[in-house]
Design a protein around this motif. Structure first.
Motif, short mmCIF file in Angstrom:
data_model
loop_
_atom_site.label_atom_id
_atom_site.label_comp_id
_atom_site.label_asym_id
_atom_site.label_seq_id
_atom_site.Cartn_x
_atom_site.Cartn_y
_atom_site.Cartn_z
N SER A 138 0.84 -1.19 0.00
CA SER A 138 0.00 0.00 0.00
C SER A 138 0.88 1.24 0.00
O SER A 138 2.03 1.21 0.47
CB SER A 138 -0.91 0.01 1.23
OG SER A 138 -1.64 1.22 1.32
N THR A 139 0.33 2.34 -0.54
CA THR A 139 0.99 3.64 -0.47
C THR A 139 0.19 4.62 0.37
O THR A 139 0.49 5.81 0.38
CB THR A 139 1.19 4.22 -1.89
OG1 THR A 139 -0.08 4.31 -2.54
CG2 THR A 139 2.13 3.34 -2.71
N GLU A 140 -0.83 4.14 1.08
CA GLU A 140 -1.59 5.01 1.97
C GLU A 140 -0.71 5.45 3.15
O GLU A 140 0.25 4.78 3.51
CB GLU A 140 -2.82 4.28 2.49
CG GLU A 140 -3.83 3.92 1.41
CD GLU A 140 -5.02 3.19 2.01
OE1 GLU A 140 -5.24 3.32 3.23
OE2 GLU A 140 -5.72 2.48 1.25
N GLU A 141 -1.12 6.54 3.76
CA GLU A 141 -0.33 7.04 4.88
C GLU A 141 -0.51 6.16 6.12
O GLU A 141 0.47 5.85 6.81
CB GLU A 141 -0.75 8.48 5.21
CG GLU A 141 0.07 9.10 6.34
CD GLU A 141 -0.24 10.56 6.58
OE1 GLU A 141 0.16 11.10 7.64
OE2 GLU A 141 -0.89 11.18 5.71
N PRO A 178 -2.75 2.82 6.60
CA PRO A 178 -3.77 1.86 6.16
C PRO A 178 -4.27 0.96 7.29
O PRO A 178 -3.60 0.77 8.31
CB PRO A 178 -3.03 1.04 5.10
CG PRO A 178 -1.60 1.12 5.52
CD PRO A 178 -1.41 2.47 6.12
#
Length: 277
Positions: free
Chosen positions: A70-73, A75
């Motif tokens: 993931s590239t979410e801050e 998740p």
């Protein structure tokens, strides 16, 4: 202007110049520092919340130890299988990156099935295929091989009868779930025809025997074997009929006798048909 005022004005000018020089210097971006914490979510044994505590970062790259990323801050993810997983965070900005990892242990999950298999031909036999089951958490299996064959064995050995591309399908099950996977299996090198050899065990009326298959004359039998069975198809003195799989009608006659019936051809097989005296 007295000397004191002159010196004071010079000092002010110098301070102004220093301020201008400092204000024109580019801002220095600090290196990122990666950091995070893991929190298990109550009531969901496979679910975790990740709190990002990184400093000076603009971009994030997470991996969760089960093939996902993931590239979410910050998740939230849910694991499907019990185990210990390593979560890795890479924090980045325009001047560099930093990485940190933490482990989380997951337990008490319902065990979901993941179906999978490999296959390979048996040496020396292009049509015999060994299927190797790679399924996880399954206790029952159902195979279909695209040619009408099926199996419930974990690791079946299957022989295909003809060349072609077959779809092998595995359905894996346990008490909680079902999963399935399909793969194409290419079979080549299988013999595409078989043979039947007509022979006789005596000369009878002493004349040759004419052999007809599918309304066409295939040859004449001009010898005989009184005992046993001929060793192979294609022997001189007999009549060998070669064709693809199927059932064919035949008719044979000598000077005073006749025979009729059907023969069955099987790919790769040599069969014998006795015209008895």
């Amino acid at each position: 202007m007295n000397t004191l005022n002159f010196r004071f004005n010079n000092i002010l000018l110098l301070l102004t110049l220093i301020s201008l020089v400092i204000s024109c210097q580019p801002a220095i971006t600090p290196q990122p520092v990666a950091d995070f914490s893991i929190e298990k979510i109550t009531g969901s044994p496979g679910k975790i919340k990740l709190t990002n505590k990184s400093l000076n970062a603009k971009r994030y790259q997470w991996t969760f130890g089960d093939g996902r990323a993931s590239t979410e801050e910050a998740p939230e993810i849910e694991y499907k299988t019990d185990g210990t997983y390593t979560v890795v965070l890479t924090a980045k900005n325009d001047v560099g990156q930093d990485q940190v990892s933490n482990s989380v242990e997951i337990g008490g999950l319902v065990k979901y099935v993941t179906a999978g298999f490999d296959y390979a031909p048996i040496n020396g036999s292009p049509s015999r295929i060994q299927f190797t089951n790679r399924s996880m958490n399954a206790d029952r299996y159902q195979w279909q091989f695209g040619d009408g064959q099926a199996s419930t064995e974990p690791n079946p050995l299957i022989e295909f009868k003809g060349n072609g591309i077959y779809t092998a399908r595995l359905i894996a099950k346990n008490a909680n779930s079902t999963d399935e996977v399909s793969k194409s299996v290419t079979i080549s090198g299988v013999p595409t025809s078989g043979s039947v050899m007509f022979w006789t065990n005596g000369r009878g009326d002493g004349s040759d025997i004419e052999v007809y298959v599918a309304n066409a004359m295939q040859g004449v039998i001009n010898t005989h074997q009184a005992n046993g069975t001929p060793s192979s198809c294609g022997l001189d003195g007999y009549v060998t009929f070669q064709n693809t799989d199927g059932t064919y009608s035949f008719y044979a006659q000598s000077k005073s006798r006749s025979w009729s019936g059907v023969i069955t051809i099987k790919n790769g097989e040599c069969r014998m048909k006795l015209l008895p005296q």
